[in-house]
Motif scaffolding. Sequence first.
Motif, PDB file in Angstrom:
ATOM      1  N   SER A 126       0.836  -1.189   0.000  1.00 47.71           N
ATOM      2  CA  SER A 126       0.000   0.000   0.000  1.00 47.71           C
ATOM      3  C   SER A 126       0.877   1.246   0.000  1.00 47.71           C
ATOM      4  CB  SER A 126      -0.915   0.008   1.223  1.00 47.71           C
ATOM      5  OG  SER A 126      -0.163   0.259   2.404  1.00 47.71           O
ATOM      6  N   SER A 127       0.292   2.402  -0.315  1.00 41.89           N
ATOM      7  CA  SER A 127       1.060   3.645  -0.346  1.00 41.89           C
ATOM      8  C   SER A 127       1.671   3.948   1.019  1.00 41.89           C
ATOM      9  CB  SER A 127       0.164   4.802  -0.803  1.00 41.89           C
ATOM     10  OG  SER A 127      -0.955   4.942   0.053  1.00 41.89           O
ATOM     11  N   GLN A 128       0.930   3.685   2.089  1.00 44.26           N
ATOM     12  CA  GLN A 128       1.453   3.935   3.430  1.00 44.26           C
ATOM     13  C   GLN A 128       2.591   2.972   3.756  1.00 44.26           C
ATOM     14  OE1 GLN A 128      -2.147   3.568   5.755  1.00 44.26           O
ATOM     15  NE2 GLN A 128      -2.684   5.720   5.483  1.00 44.26           N
ATOM     16  N   GLU A 129       2.460   1.723   3.341  1.00 50.83           N
ATOM     17  CA  GLU A 129       3.530   0.753   3.572  1.00 50.83           C
ATOM     18  C   GLU A 129       4.796   1.153   2.817  1.00 50.83           C
ATOM     19  OE1 GLU A 129       1.055  -3.420   4.291  1.00 50.83           O
ATOM     20  OE2 GLU A 129       1.509  -2.763   2.251  1.00 50.83           O
ATOM     21  N   ILE A 130       4.642   1.687   1.617  1.00 46.31           N
ATOM     22  CA  ILE A 130       5.799   2.083   0.820  1.00 46.31           C
ATOM     23  C   ILE A 130       6.592   3.173   1.529  1.00 46.31           C
ATOM     24  CG2 ILE A 130       6.514   3.235  -1.323  1.00 46.31           C
ATOM     25  CD1 ILE A 130       4.289   1.650  -2.734  1.00 46.31           C
ATOM     26  N   LEU A 131       5.897   4.169   2.075  1.00 44.49           N
ATOM     27  CA  LEU A 131       6.593   5.245   2.786  1.00 44.49           C
ATOM     28  C   LEU A 131       7.345   4.696   3.996  1.00 44.49           C
ATOM     29  CD1 LEU A 131       4.012   8.164   2.641  1.00 44.49           C
ATOM     30  CD2 LEU A 131       5.973   7.722   1.160  1.00 44.49           C
ATOM     31  N   HIS A 132       6.712   3.763   4.715  1.00 46.95           N
ATOM     32  CA  HIS A 132       7.378   3.155   5.870  1.00 46.95           C
ATOM     33  C   HIS A 132       8.588   2.336   5.419  1.00 46.95           C
ATOM     34  CE1 HIS A 132       8.018   1.048   9.657  1.00 46.95           C
ATOM     35  NE2 HIS A 132       8.030  -0.079   8.969  1.00 46.95           N
ATOM     36  N   MET A 133       8.450   1.593   4.342  1.00 51.06           N
ATOM     37  CA  MET A 133       9.545   0.760   3.851  1.00 51.06           C
ATOM     38  C   MET A 133      10.734   1.609   3.400  1.00 51.06           C
ATOM     39  SD  MET A 133       7.269  -2.027   1.748  1.00 51.06           S
ATOM     40  CE  MET A 133       8.651  -2.937   1.033  1.00 51.06           C
ATOM     41  N   LEU A 134      10.455   2.751   2.768  1.00 47.71           N
ATOM     42  CA  LEU A 134      11.529   3.644   2.352  1.00 47.71           C
ATOM     43  C   LEU A 134      12.277   4.184   3.569  1.00 47.71           C
ATOM     44  CD1 LEU A 134       9.735   5.635  -0.481  1.00 47.71           C
ATOM     45  CD2 LEU A 134      11.677   4.090  -0.779  1.00 47.71           C
ATOM     46  N   GLU A 135      11.529   4.592   4.575  1.00 46.56           N
ATOM     47  CA  GLU A 135      12.146   5.140   5.781  1.00 46.56           C
ATOM     48  C   GLU A 135      12.959   4.091   6.526  1.00 46.56           C
ATOM     49  OE1 GLU A 135      10.801   7.311   9.989  1.00 46.56           O
ATOM     50  OE2 GLU A 135       9.305   6.828   8.457  1.00 46.56           O
ATOM     51  N   ALA A 136      12.458   2.849   6.526  1.00 48.17           N
ATOM     52  CA  ALA A 136      13.119   1.769   7.255  1.00 48.17           C
ATOM     53  C   ALA A 136      14.172   1.038   6.426  1.00 48.17           C
ATOM     54  CB  ALA A 136      12.075   0.770   7.757  1.00 48.17           C
ATOM     55  N   LEU A 137      14.465   1.539   5.218  1.00 39.86           N
ATOM     56  CA  LEU A 137      15.441   0.919   4.319  1.00 39.86           C
ATOM     57  C   LEU A 137      15.035  -0.491   3.903  1.00 39.86           C
ATOM     58  CD1 LEU A 137      18.842   2.008   5.949  1.00 39.86           C
ATOM     59  CD2 LEU A 137      17.477   3.208   4.228  1.00 39.86           C
ATOM     60  N   GLU A 138      13.730  -0.752   3.866  1.00 41.06           N
ATOM     61  CA  GLU A 138      13.238  -2.064   3.449  1.00 41.06           C
ATOM     62  C   GLU A 138      13.018  -2.127   1.943  1.00 41.06           C
ATOM     63  OE1 GLU A 138       9.790  -2.900   5.788  1.00 41.06           O
ATOM     64  OE2 GLU A 138      10.814  -2.415   7.662  1.00 41.06           O
ATOM     65  N   CYS A 139      13.065  -0.989   1.278  1.00 41.69           N
ATOM     66  CA  CYS A 139      13.040  -0.948  -0.192  1.00 41.69           C
ATOM     67  C   CYS A 139      13.890   0.239  -0.621  1.00 41.69           C
ATOM     68  CB  CYS A 139      11.618  -0.862  -0.741  1.00 41.69           C
ATOM     69  SG  CYS A 139      10.776   0.703  -0.424  1.00 41.69           S
ATOM     70  N   ASP A 140      14.319   0.228  -1.883  1.00 39.99           N
ATOM     71  CA  ASP A 140      15.159   1.304  -2.403  1.00 39.99           C
ATOM     72  C   ASP A 140      14.339   2.397  -3.072  1.00 39.99           C
ATOM     73  OD1 ASP A 140      17.720  -0.016  -1.780  1.00 39.99           O
ATOM     74  OD2 ASP A 140      17.030  -1.490  -3.265  1.00 39.99           O
ATOM     75  N   ALA A 141      13.196   2.027  -3.630  1.00 38.39           N
ATOM     76  CA  ALA A 141      12.335   2.983  -4.307  1.00 38.39           C
ATOM     77  C   ALA A 141      10.926   2.409  -4.357  1.00 38.39           C
ATOM     78  CB  ALA A 141      12.847   3.279  -5.724  1.00 38.39           C
ATOM     79  N   GLY A 142       9.960   3.251  -4.673  1.00 45.82           N
ATOM     80  CA  GLY A 142       8.576   2.800  -4.765  1.00 45.82           C
ATOM     81  C   GLY A 142       7.867   3.453  -5.927  1.00 45.82           C
ATOM     82  N   ILE A 143       6.765   2.862  -6.329  1.00 44.15           N
ATOM     83  CA  ILE A 143       5.852   3.501  -7.285  1.00 44.15           C
ATOM     84  C   ILE A 143       4.541   3.698  -6.551  1.00 44.15           C
ATOM     85  CG2 ILE A 143       4.596   3.277  -9.462  1.00 44.15           C
ATOM     86  CD1 ILE A 143       6.891   1.677 -10.575  1.00 44.15           C
ATOM     87  N   THR A 144       4.124   4.951  -6.415  1.00 44.83           N
ATOM     88  CA  THR A 144       2.952   5.274  -5.615  1.00 44.83           C
ATOM     89  C   THR A 144       2.349   6.584  -6.101  1.00 44.83           C
ATOM     90  OG1 THR A 144       2.164   5.509  -3.339  1.00 44.83           O
ATOM     91  CG2 THR A 144       4.281   6.523  -3.849  1.00 44.83           C
ATOM     92  N   TYR A 145       1.289   7.027  -5.425  1.00 44.70           N
ATOM     93  CA  TYR A 145       0.674   8.313  -5.751  1.00 44.70           C
ATOM     94  C   TYR A 145       1.599   9.442  -5.323  1.00 44.70           C
ATOM     95  CZ  TYR A 145      -3.565   5.592  -6.438  1.00 44.70           C
ATOM     96  OH  TYR A 145      -4.476   4.674  -6.880  1.00 44.70           O
ATOM     97  N   LEU A 146       1.684  10.476  -6.161  1.00 43.57           N
ATOM     98  CA  LEU A 146       2.591  11.585  -5.881  1.00 43.57           C
ATOM     99  C   LEU A 146       1.893  12.806  -5.317  1.00 43.57           C
ATOM    100  CD1 LEU A 146       4.896  11.495  -9.052  1.00 43.57           C
ATOM    101  CD2 LEU A 146       5.178  10.294  -6.873  1.00 43.57           C
ATOM    102  N   ASP A 147       0.586  12.925  -5.522  1.00 49.23           N
ATOM    103  CA  ASP A 147      -0.070  14.196  -5.193  1.00 49.23           C
ATOM    104  C   ASP A 147      -1.363  14.056  -4.402  1.00 49.23           C
ATOM    105  OD1 ASP A 147      -1.666  13.085  -7.128  1.00 49.23           O
ATOM    106  OD2 ASP A 147      -1.483  14.712  -8.567  1.00 49.23           O
ATOM    107  N   ASN A 148      -1.610  12.886  -3.820  1.00 52.45           N
ATOM    108  CA  ASN A 148      -2.869  12.714  -3.095  1.00 52.45           C
ATOM    109  C   ASN A 148      -2.678  12.767  -1.583  1.00 52.45           C
ATOM    110  OD1 ASN A 148      -5.742  12.211  -3.070  1.00 52.45           O
ATOM    111  ND2 ASN A 148      -5.283  10.159  -2.333  1.00 52.45           N
ATOM    112  N   GLU A 149      -1.561  12.248  -1.086  1.00 50.84           N
ATOM    113  CA  GLU A 149      -1.255  12.281   0.335  1.00 50.84           C
ATOM    114  C   GLU A 149       0.215  12.637   0.508  1.00 50.84           C
ATOM    115  OE1 GLU A 149      -2.470   8.572   2.063  1.00 50.84           O
ATOM    116  OE2 GLU A 149      -4.592   8.923   1.674  1.00 50.84           O
TER     117      GLU A 149
END
Length: 296
Positions: A126-149
């Motif tokens: 999910s978009s929220q999981e992606i932000l958490h994963m980026l912060e926690a270094l669990e992923c290097d990049a994500g594809i998500t919404y850019l302008d909704n939240e």
Amino acid sequence: MIAKLEMLIALAQERHFGRAAESLNITQPTLSSGIKQLEAQLGVKLVQRGARFRGLTPEGQRALEMARSIVGETKRLRDEMRYSTHGPSGQIRLAVIPTALTWGARLAARCTEAHPGLRFSVRAASSQEILHMLEALECDAGITYLDNEPLGRAATQALYRETYTLVCHADDPLAGRASLGWDELAGQRLCLLTPDMQNRRIINRNFMEAGLDMVPALEASSTVVLVATVRQGGWATILPTDLAGFLAASPELRVVPLTGGHAAHAVGLVAPAQEPQTPTLRALFDAAAKLGGGSG
């Protein structure tokens, strides 16, 4: 020291010694020994131990924040050194919202064609999981919404704007329509993504603006489940146009564009803001810019 910091990060992520060890491809005794050695080196207790993992101590939480920073910088250094002799290479961990998985596949394919030394792992989140994963270094990049939240401080590259389509069975009364307004979906038996998905929140907003209170009879975290349900007959779902064209390519199904509603949202690549970016991220963003037509 770096290997032991990676053990601490994995343990905080998995919250289980066995799963953390498995994620690092080491044995559980090796993980436990490494954490104890790290505690001895730092002179503090990092992990609350019991019969099971019970969390990190306050000192462990602080050490975790610094460990993520140190491990992240170490990865940047490795990428830079590897680039000098091999070009962009190594693994990119990409987290993708479920409705953009076709774009994740395109981006990975485009990037590896240009740089054969790169490897990808793609995970739906999910978009929220992606932000958490980026912060926690669990992923290097994500594809998500850019302008909704809010994304926070991040580097972004737009890929496309999301428009929506009704996917219904061929015998549905709406199947022959050239297009539909959101208000015309009243009475449809819908299956939709779960409310934790940003796509679902956007769909709910469109229904609200159309004056409809739509409660789906089935919710799922997988778009494949939604389309498989529609194929049973008597159901309909709403998907982004691109994904609908991919999943609903069946004589049993019809896709009908939806008009009006909230302005189309941008979907694109997001990664932690870094100056300069690592060679692997530069290659990824270059591929995304070309795939998205240079927008963003």
